[in-house]
Every structure is written in C-alpha cells, then in structure tokens.
Design an enzyme around this catalytic site. Sequence first.
Site, mmCIF file in Angstrom:
data_model
loop_
_atom_site.group_PDB
_atom_site.id
_atom_site.type_symbol
_atom_site.label_atom_id
_atom_site.label_comp_id
_atom_site.label_asym_id
_atom_site.label_seq_id
_atom_site.Cartn_x
_atom_site.Cartn_y
_atom_site.Cartn_z
ATOM 1 N N LEU A 182 36.050 36.163 103.408
ATOM 2 C CA LEU A 182 34.698 35.681 103.116
ATOM 3 C C LEU A 182 33.600 36.720 103.386
ATOM 4 C CD1 LEU A 182 32.804 33.402 102.283
ATOM 5 C CD2 LEU A 182 32.947 32.513 104.618
ATOM 6 N N LYS B 39 53.941 38.858 110.886
ATOM 7 C CA LYS B 39 53.347 38.930 112.232
ATOM 8 C C LYS B 39 54.238 38.203 113.243
ATOM 9 C CE LYS B 39 49.597 41.279 111.478
ATOM 10 N NZ LYS B 39 49.361 42.570 112.110
ATOM 11 N N SER C 242 47.984 37.420 114.554
ATOM 12 C CA SER C 242 47.013 36.648 113.777
ATOM 13 C C SER C 242 47.209 35.156 113.995
ATOM 14 C CB SER C 242 47.225 36.957 112.298
ATOM 15 O OG SER C 242 46.537 36.037 111.494
ATOM 16 N N ILE D 3 39.274 46.660 112.612
ATOM 17 C CA ILE D 3 39.334 46.270 114.034
ATOM 18 C C ILE D 3 39.713 47.474 114.898
ATOM 19 C CG2 ILE D 3 40.284 44.599 115.678
ATOM 20 C CD1 ILE D 3 40.934 42.802 113.267
ATOM 21 N N SER E 217 41.726 52.525 104.517
ATOM 22 C CA SER E 217 40.575 52.947 105.328
ATOM 23 C C SER E 217 40.156 54.341 104.890
ATOM 24 C CB SER E 217 40.935 52.942 106.813
ATOM 25 O OG SER E 217 42.071 53.741 107.041
ATOM 26 N N TYR F 98 40.356 25.415 110.825
ATOM 27 C CA TYR F 98 41.090 25.841 112.016
ATOM 28 C C TYR F 98 40.221 26.681 112.923
ATOM 29 C CZ TYR F 98 42.318 30.489 110.067
ATOM 30 O OH TYR F 98 42.296 31.751 109.561
ATOM 31 N N CYS G 155 45.683 54.057 104.159
ATOM 32 C CA CYS G 155 45.983 53.316 102.924
ATOM 33 C C CYS G 155 44.913 52.285 102.625
ATOM 34 C CB CYS G 155 47.370 52.683 102.981
ATOM 35 S SG CYS G 155 47.465 51.239 104.038
ATOM 36 N N TYR H 84 52.599 37.261 105.003
ATOM 37 C CA TYR H 84 51.764 37.957 105.995
ATOM 38 C C TYR H 84 51.974 37.332 107.381
ATOM 39 C CZ TYR H 84 47.577 38.890 108.754
ATOM 40 O OH TYR H 84 46.723 39.216 109.777
HETATM 41 C C1 UD1 Z 1 43.281 34.259 106.706
HETATM 42 C C2 UD1 Z 1 44.278 33.950 107.798
HETATM 43 C C3 UD1 Z 1 43.887 34.690 109.070
HETATM 44 C C4 UD1 Z 1 43.832 36.174 108.794
HETATM 45 C C5 UD1 Z 1 42.854 36.437 107.672
HETATM 46 C C6 UD1 Z 1 42.914 37.921 107.352
HETATM 47 C C7 UD1 Z 1 45.465 31.796 107.708
HETATM 48 C C8 UD1 Z 1 45.440 30.352 108.057
HETATM 49 N N1 UD1 Z 1 44.372 32.527 108.035
HETATM 50 O O1 UD1 Z 1 42.063 33.760 107.058
HETATM 51 O O2 UD1 Z 1 44.809 34.439 110.083
HETATM 52 O O3 UD1 Z 1 43.440 36.860 109.949
HETATM 53 O O4 UD1 Z 1 43.190 35.675 106.524
HETATM 54 O O5 UD1 Z 1 43.139 38.207 106.071
HETATM 55 O O6 UD1 Z 1 46.427 32.284 107.173
HETATM 56 N N2 UD1 Z 1 36.227 31.715 101.191
HETATM 57 C C9 UD1 Z 1 35.417 31.418 100.129
HETATM 58 N N3 UD1 Z 1 35.172 32.404 99.216
HETATM 59 C C10 UD1 Z 1 35.691 33.668 99.319
HETATM 60 C C11 UD1 Z 1 36.527 33.951 100.422
HETATM 61 C C12 UD1 Z 1 36.784 32.946 101.336
HETATM 62 O O7 UD1 Z 1 34.917 30.289 99.992
HETATM 63 O O8 UD1 Z 1 35.435 34.498 98.449
HETATM 64 C C13 UD1 Z 1 36.467 30.665 102.220
HETATM 65 C C14 UD1 Z 1 37.917 30.258 102.395
HETATM 66 O O9 UD1 Z 1 38.271 29.242 101.514
HETATM 67 C C15 UD1 Z 1 37.924 29.822 103.862
HETATM 68 C C16 UD1 Z 1 36.887 30.745 104.516
HETATM 69 O O10 UD1 Z 1 36.060 31.203 103.452
HETATM 70 O O11 UD1 Z 1 37.481 28.506 103.977
HETATM 71 C C17 UD1 Z 1 37.485 31.949 105.219
HETATM 72 O O12 UD1 Z 1 38.386 32.603 104.352
HETATM 73 P P1 UD1 Z 1 38.950 34.074 104.662
HETATM 74 O O13 UD1 Z 1 37.832 34.935 105.120
HETATM 75 O O14 UD1 Z 1 39.721 34.514 103.453
HETATM 76 O O15 UD1 Z 1 39.902 33.899 105.888
HETATM 77 P P2 UD1 Z 1 41.123 32.868 106.164
HETATM 78 O O16 UD1 Z 1 41.780 32.491 104.890
HETATM 79 O O17 UD1 Z 1 40.625 31.810 107.055
#
Ligand code: UD1
Length: 336
Positions: free
Chosen positions: A199, A152, A124, A12, A36, A298, A34, A148
């Site tokens: 994700l 924050k 966050s 970001i 990047s 969310y 660390c 985490y």
């Molecule tokens: C979390 C934090 C968010 C933070 C972010 C950064 C919470 C509630 N949210 O986001 O504030 O900015 O991490 O690290 O604490 N998923 C899969 N497979 C994967 C990876 C993810 O299915 O390999 C799914 C997860 O289950 C979720 C969605 O994808 O439903 C997003 O996950 P992710 O990208 O890890 O972000 P958050 O967990 O939402």
Amino acid sequence: MNILITGGAGYIGSHTSITLAKAGHKITIVDNLCNSNIEVIGQITKIIGSKVNFINGDVRNTSLMTKILKEHRIEGVIHFAGLKSITESVANPLLYYSNNVLGSISLIEAMQLNQIKTFVFSSSAAVYGGPAYLPYDEKHPTNPINPYGNSKLQVETILKDWAISDHTVKVSILRYFNPVGAHESGLIGEYPTQFPNNLMPYITKVISGSLTHLNIYGNDYETRDGTGERDYIHVMDLAEGHLAALSHLKNNFGVHIYNLGTGQSTTVLELIKEFEKVNRIEIPYKFSSRREGDLPSYYSDTSKAFKDLGWKTKYDLEQSCQDTYRHVKYIVQLSD
Ligand code: UD1
C-alpha cells in the site's frame, strides 16, 4: 559487535544498518542489489558519518559468505536478504524457495564453518495465515497461505532445528507486520524500482505522478469502514526492534520469536486520510474488487517483545506519513 547485515541495501536492512551503526556496532553489508540500489550505501555512509563495508554478493554463494564472515571477523548476522512479493511468490514459487530458503541455508552453513552462532532473522506476520483470533500473539498457529509465507516459516523451522543440534546457538526470529515510513533525513526509504505491491509504496508512486490513482482492494470487508485493516509500523521502530533483539541474545541461548508491530489497526481509508491531512495533499483513489488472498484484518500483540526486549514503538502513523512524503519529495527532486 562486528555484524553482517544481509540485504542491508534494502528497505528495512538499510534503516537497521543505521540504527546498529549509531549504537556502536561495526557493520558489514552484503546485498546482491536485485531489489535495491547501490546509492543507498552512500546514503547510509552520509547518515552515520563513517564508511560501511559493502560487498555486492548473493547469500546463496556459500564460499563467498564463508570468506566474508572470516575476513570481517563477524560475530553476529542479521539476515534480511530475501524476496517479499506475495504475488510474485505465487507465480514463481521456486524463486522464493531458492532465495529465501536456500539463501538462509547457505548463510547458516557459512556461519557454522566460522563458529558464528548469533542470528537475527527477518520473518513476517505472513507465517500466521488467516487469524484464528486477533491480535496475533506468537503462540498463534502458523499456517501460511502463500509461498512467501511458507518460505519464511521453513527458515524458522530450520533455525529451530539448528538450535536443537547446538545448544550454544542464539537466534531471534522477528515477525514483522506492515513496515512504513522512512529515515527522518529523507535520504532513504521505500521507493521500489519495480511495480509496487504494498500500500504505502503504491501511494508514493501516485503522489510522485508515476501512477494516476490508488486502487483500494475492496470496501466491503467487515471492518470499521469496509477497507482492509493492518498494523503499520514505522521502519525506524522496526530497526530499533532488531537492535533490542541483538542485545537480548547476548545473554540468551536458543530461539526467541517476537512480533514487531504497533498493536494498533488502521484501515486503508484511515491511512489515506492521515497521509492527506499530515502532508496537505490529495491521493486520488478508486475502489476496486478485493485482492485475492487478502485478509480483512490483522494486527499484532507485541507484549512479548516489550516484556523480554523492553522494546516498544515510538513513532505514530502521522510521523510515518510525514517521513514517507519527505523521502518521496527527495526522490522526485533527484529525478527532475
Ligand atoms: C503482506 C503480508 C505481510 C508482508 C507484506 C510484505 C500477509 C497476511 N501479509 O501484507 O506479512 O510483510 O505483504 O509484502 O500475507 N491495498 C490496497 N491497494 C494497494 C495495495 C494494498 O488497497 O494498491 C490494501 C490491501 O488490500 C490491504 C492493505 O492495503 O488491505 C495492505 O496491503 P499490503 O501493503 O499489500 O500489505 P499486506 O498484504 O497486508
């Protein structure tokens, strides 16, 4: 303004550095690299067409930070430098409190020594914890569920107390939802060197061939298609949010808190389908069990940011998927 960007080589931070430089600010970046790569600094230079000041350093080094703030005549700070893996924070909480909380304290101390009072903080949506209602607005109770998120929120508290002790302090706290996408040039984006947690970075590792398939964590949530729903915001929209927050501080003292998201929710399956359609590729995936600590759904209410800052998102998910893929292709071609 002369702006210090901590963590400016990160995902970001690098995109925000570009947006700020293009808006006429003079940028100095501090990053301990660390999580990047030094090459990002060269890419930023290429994109903005002029050199940026870069210092390889740690924000916990107060004397170094004091020196940098003075030497570069810094007038405002945007603080990104911090760790962001939820899983890692659960396994090693002290690492998170040290980097995120002590790092912020050290930076604020250095700012106080230099009489610098303009601060934008990278927070966050993790500070909210489980939703008491949706969408989250900024008045939603804060109840983080992992170190985490706690780290924050602790920094947010410190910033509020700083502003109580000094009424001329100007602070913007930005609570990000799920950043995705990349700069349109494809030169920078998010392609983690370590194992991906989020994700979109996971998807990039699958399409580049480093991982065989994506695991979808749970398809039995009470959502449209059973997979988790999130609020995915293009990183360049997020960058514009920082510029808007900084401009707003020109005429506003005290602490101002804003959600930066799109206000829209997208499920994991919807994101995968969009990515496949836009980029005409297939993303192999398997359903696996729920990830511990995950929330079903969310997303943000961003009306406050629009009202106060005049900021709203411009990019959609299609653009995010296109830009992400362009960056992956750039990285893969480099390593060929
Ligand atoms: C979390 C934090 C968010 C933070 C972010 C950064 C919470 C509630 N949210 O986001 O504030 O900015 O991490 O690290 O604490 N998923 C899969 N497979 C994967 C990876 C993810 O299915 O390999 C799914 C997860 O289950 C979720 C969605 O994808 O439903 C997003 O996950 P992710 O990208 O890890 O972000 P958050 O967990 O939402």
